[in-house]
Design an enzyme around this catalytic site. Structure first.
Site, PDB file in Angstrom:
ATOM      1  N   GLU A 208       0.868  -1.180   0.000  1.00  0.00           N
ATOM      2  CA  GLU A 208       0.000   0.000   0.000  1.00  0.00           C
ATOM      3  C   GLU A 208       0.898   1.221   0.000  1.00  0.00           C
ATOM      4  O   GLU A 208       1.223   1.764   1.046  1.00  0.00           O
ATOM      5  CB  GLU A 208      -0.940  -0.039   1.213  1.00  0.00           C
ATOM      6  CG  GLU A 208      -2.081   0.953   1.128  1.00  0.00           C
ATOM      7  CD  GLU A 208      -1.694   2.334   1.614  1.00  0.00           C
ATOM      8  OE1 GLU A 208      -1.162   3.130   0.806  1.00  0.00           O
ATOM      9  OE2 GLU A 208      -1.919   2.603   2.795  1.00  0.00           O
ATOM     10  N   GLU A 217       3.871   8.325  -4.448  1.00  0.00           N
ATOM     11  CA  GLU A 217       4.849   7.611  -3.614  1.00  0.00           C
ATOM     12  C   GLU A 217       5.688   6.627  -4.416  1.00  0.00           C
ATOM     13  O   GLU A 217       6.355   5.761  -3.850  1.00  0.00           O
ATOM     14  CB  GLU A 217       4.139   6.895  -2.465  1.00  0.00           C
ATOM     15  CG  GLU A 217       3.554   7.847  -1.443  1.00  0.00           C
ATOM     16  CD  GLU A 217       3.042   7.137  -0.199  1.00  0.00           C
ATOM     17  OE1 GLU A 217       3.283   5.915  -0.059  1.00  0.00           O
ATOM     18  OE2 GLU A 217       2.413   7.790   0.635  1.00  0.00           O
TER      19      GLU A 217
END
Length: 753
Positions: A208, A217
């Site tokens: 995640e 990210e």
């Protein structure tokens, strides 16, 4: 947030030498510094003998000076309990500003991942968890495999590259008796190798690493490397797929956050920050901005239905680049000011479990499988928000039932949009000019606010009227005040200290000087912090005006009192200030209001059981509140209060403390007693500073909740208190320590006998 790996075993380059090679950690060099540290640390770690102590470099910031230094953080987990006791308040606050606690309090997220992991694992397998955090997904996978009685042993390998979180993960694994079931490495995933850390390619990837935009990210390069080097062909993955969606909206609030040129037309001060011909010289960066759009839903007109943008499959190698032109039917007349976007996760391959970050007005109809379950549509969380992309200029006209064309493009880390007119791409950011200043959207909106400009103009005019040929210092990155003073006084001499804008600030002032009728001969721009000034930088004359907004470049994550850097800079230059020098702002007044903040408090509450796993070990490090052994409240953190979900004021606004900028910086103490004016549940207190800016202290600028351009400080209390107007009151004590720029807040409640 990432740290770099080092070892104390005598690496080829010493820590002191390595630190000396690093540039000063300014906004422009910090990314390079971390990257350099990571590369050097990787080679050091590879050569380190087994059992060597893990160390890392982290940035430590003094908010009053703006200076940062690289400090060594010891990663030896054997001393973790003692280390936790020695941890300072500032380091706790650093961990508290991450999104980990909020994520772990997102019960819908946790349940969705658990169900997907359990439905995906049908027997022992080799699992890889990238960016493991506290190890929640790793433990879910290990527990799911433990249910199967098989001679083939499943294995879980995890990696986490943020040192403090790696340490916490090991503590969580021990607390749950799973330290032998999950093999965890303090490394990035692209540092893992099959045959070294992994015995063989993994069958299942659980990860995640998603931000509000989805890609920020490093999702794409992480998946690319994993599919190339770490996973079997056609692996299973949780999540399985992510789809991004968007909607065209009209919103004056969002428009004002990027179109300074057309907003300053209404100002009455005669200052032109974006003159004709240089309309784009000041701009918000063309990017997606994470924002709680539910909070501005009343000020939004929807001009289209939701539309699908990109689809990213986790189970196969993603492309680094993609583009798509979308034809969108307008559902009303108006002007498209922004694209609001969100994403939907399909967590399992069967398409039965979904998680959505859609705004409240979008229903879960995106998930078309009637047997599936959609999570995330009802809860407030701060780790994932919607995203806003501003449409250039005054917006794109929309006519009901007519089609608009939107071009969407993604690279490895971001998604961008451009409106297309008659097959010609509209200029979103292709002609920004040679002297563009890229400012936060909140500051762009502030510079276009005619009332804010009028107040500052009035105070400066009054000060200039009583001084001939004044010598002035602009103490922060304020191009508005520099332009204002130079325009109002043709005999003034202005020194502008632009520690954040630096050379770009000087180029900007030069570019707009003619349009505002002043000569650059009277302006000197210094691109460094006040603490770094030398005598040659300054005027030999005494300074008549020392001014600041204050709203420092790149200060979005700062607490309100960290803008007291203005006071520190005034103190450093005390010897050159005239006795009757005009200092603006003159004072700062610390304000407080008791608040009901159920959503925010719920996202910051202490952790116990998270999907069957004990997480109590992380509470202190992450700055949790509620049901803790200690009665100490969590750290005060910066938030846009208007974006904090359900909020309600329970008292009037009180003053706690005064900061007098006419004298050098010093320690301050203040206290006040708060009477509750509205019954409810008190979860904490909102704090901010009102700036008194004129010589009579009659004009103020508030940075409180009424002003959406500033963040407030929020001090949550350990346990919520149900208050009745007549039954109890609160006391607030505050103390300011100038050496470190920190403000400590101590709330308490009293009940009449």
């Amino acid at each position: 947030m990432r740290s770099s790996l080092l070892s104390s075993y005598k690496p080829p380059i010493s820590i002191s030498t390595l630190r000396s090679l690093l540039p000063s950690p300014s906004s422009s060099s910090r990314g390079f510094s971390v990257h350099l540290m990571s590369l050097l640390a990787s080679s050091a770690a590879a050569a380190a003998p087994p059992g060597a102590r893990v160390r890392a470099f982290q940035l430590q910031l003094n908010p009053l000076t703006g200076d940062s230094e690289w400090v060594v953080v010891d990663g030896d987990d054997d001393d973790v309990e003692e280390e936790e006791k020695r941890r300072t308040r500032s380091s706790t606050t650093t961990m508290a500003t991450t999104s980990y606690l909020d994520m772990l309090n997102d019960a819908e997220r946790n349940r969705a991942f658990r169900l997907a992991v359990e439905r995906t694992i049908s027997g022992p397998c080799r699992v890889l968890d990238i960016g493991a955090g506290t190890g929640l997904l790793s433990m879910m996978a290990a527990r799911a495999m433990a249910k199967f009685d098989s001679q083939k042993e499943g294995k879980v390998t995890a990696c986490e590259s943020y040192l403090p979180m790696w340490k916490l993960m090991r503590r969580v694994l021990r607390a749950n008796g799973m330290e032998t079931m999950v093999k965890v490495f303090y490394k990035r995933s692209d540092e893992l190798q099959v045959g070294v850390e992994l015995e063989s390619p993994a069958d299942l990837l659980v990860s995640e690493i998603l931000d509000s935009e989805l890609l920020g990210e490093g999702l794409i390069p992480t998946l690319q490397h994993a599919h190339d080097m770490l996973l079997v062909k056609n692996p299973q993955t949780v999540p399985y797929r992510a789809t991004t969606y968007g909607q065209l909206v009209e919103s004056p609030f969002l428009w004002k956050m990027h179109d300074l040129h057309n907003n300053e037309v209404n100002s009455l001060d005669g200052i032109h920050l974006t003159p004709n011909g240089l309309e784009r010289i000041i701009s918000a960066k063309p990017q997606q901005y994470a924002m709680h759009c539910n909070a501005i839903s009343e000020g939004i007109r929807l001009l289209s239905e939701p539309f699908k943008i990109f689809e990213f499959d986790f189970w196969k190698r993603p492309a680094s680049y993609g583009e798509k032109e979308i034809q969108i039917k307008a559902i009303d007349d108006g002007k498209v000011h922004a694209v609001i976007s969100w994403w939907v996760l399909q967590l399992d391959s069967a398409g039965s479990i979904f998680y959505s970050t859609a705004p409240r007005w979008v229903r879960s109809s995106i998930c078309q499988n009637k047997s599936s379950h959609m999570f995330g549509t009802n809860n407030w969380c701060d780790h994932w928000k919607q995203c806003v992309w501003f449409i250039d200029g005054t917006g794109m006209p929309a006519l009901k039932d007519k089609y608009l064309s939107l071009k969407a493009t993604h690279n490895e880390t971001s998604i961008s949009y451009t409106m297309v007119v008659e097959k010609q791409t509209s200029c979103n950011h292709s002609s920004l000019g040679d002297h563009l200043l890229v400012l936060p959207p909140e500051k762009v909106a502030l510079y276009g606010d005619k009332d804010w400009r009028l107040v500052l103009s009035k105070a400066v005019k009054e000060a200039l009227n009583t001084r001939s040929s004044p010598s002035c210092i602009v103490a922060d990155d304020s191009v508005f005040l520099t332009t204002l003073i130079a325009s109002l006084s043709k005999t003034s001499h202005v020194i502008s200290i632009f520690p954040g804008l630096q050379d770009k600030g000087a180029c900007y002032i030069q570019a707009i000087s003619d349009a505002n009728g002043f000569s650059m001969d009277r302006i000197k721009v210094i691109g460094k912090r006040t603490s770094s000034l030398i005598s040659d930088d300054l005027t030999p004359r005494k300074v008549d005006l020392f001014v600041g907004e204050p709203f420092f470049y790149g200060n979005e994550g700062m607490l309100p009192w960290q803008n007291l850097r203005f006071w520190k800079e005034r103190t450093l230059l005390d010897s050159i200030l005239a006795e009757d020098a005009f200092i603006m702002p003159r004072k700062g007044i610390l304000k407080v209001c008791a608040m009901s903040l159920p959503d925010l408090w719920r996202s910051r509450r202490s952790l116990k059981d998270v999907e069957g796993f004990d997480h109590s070990a992380v509470n202190e490090a992450l700055g949790a509140c509620g049901d803790l052994p200690t009665t100490e409240d969590g750290p005060c953190l910066p938030y846009y209060l208007w974006q904090c979900g359900d909020i309600k004021e329970l008292s009037k606004v009180y003053s706690i403390m005064e900061f007098d900028f006419s004298v050098p910086i010093h320690a301050c103490f203040g206290k006040t007693e708060i009477e509750f004016s509205t019954p409810g549940t008190c979860h904490g207190f909102a704090l901010w500073i009102d700036w008194l800016i004129d010589e009579r202290d009659s004009i103020s600028i508030s940075t409180g909740p009424v002003n959406r351009h500033w963040k407030q400080g929020v001090q949550l209390i350990n346990k919520p208190v149900v208050v009745n107007v007549a039954s109890c009151y609160a006391k607030i004590e505050a103390s300011f320590e100038p050496s470190i720029g920190e403000l400590s807040i101590k709330p308490s409640f009293s009940y009449p006998s």
